[in-house]
Design an enzyme around this catalytic site. Sequence first.
Site, PDB file in Angstrom:
ATOM      1  N   CYS A 171     -24.726  60.523 -68.397  1.00 49.16           N
ATOM      2  CA  CYS A 171     -25.300  61.743 -67.807  1.00 49.16           C
ATOM      3  C   CYS A 171     -24.543  62.980 -68.297  1.00 49.16           C
ATOM      4  O   CYS A 171     -23.371  63.155 -67.976  1.00 49.16           O
ATOM      5  CB  CYS A 171     -25.231  61.602 -66.288  1.00 49.16           C
ATOM      6  SG  CYS A 171     -25.452  63.123 -65.362  1.00 49.16           S
ATOM      7  N   CYS A 184     -23.154  65.285 -65.609  1.00 47.87           N
ATOM      8  CA  CYS A 184     -22.029  64.607 -64.944  1.00 47.87           C
ATOM      9  C   CYS A 184     -20.747  64.828 -65.740  1.00 47.87           C
ATOM     10  O   CYS A 184     -19.678  65.035 -65.164  1.00 47.87           O
ATOM     11  CB  CYS A 184     -22.283  63.106 -64.822  1.00 47.87           C
ATOM     12  SG  CYS A 184     -23.727  62.674 -63.837  1.00 47.87           S
TER      13      CYS A 184
END
Length: 101
Positions: A30, A33
């Site tokens: 991600c 993230c």
Amino acid sequence: MANVKSLTKDTFEETIRQGKVLVDFWATWCGPCRMQTPVVEKLAEEMPDVTFTKVNVDDEAELAQRFGIMSIPTLLIFENGQLQKTMVGYHGEGQLKEALS
């Protein structure tokens, strides 16, 4: 990431009962993230009164499902075991400090 503890379903409940706790639901693939991680790590250094933790949604799907995590990063803030705030998406240092104060 020394000050950010990885949680599993076995350590989650005990950890969120310990005062103010930020839980970062994330995954290695991600992009947002990966942007969130250094912010969380910096605040972990600056805010010793808050416990900073991470949950890898790929490894701990059961926890992600339990909290209805549909997009990541999702940050949950607990105080003494009670969910206080849910923040979805990337959040900068100022936003997180305010949410944790």
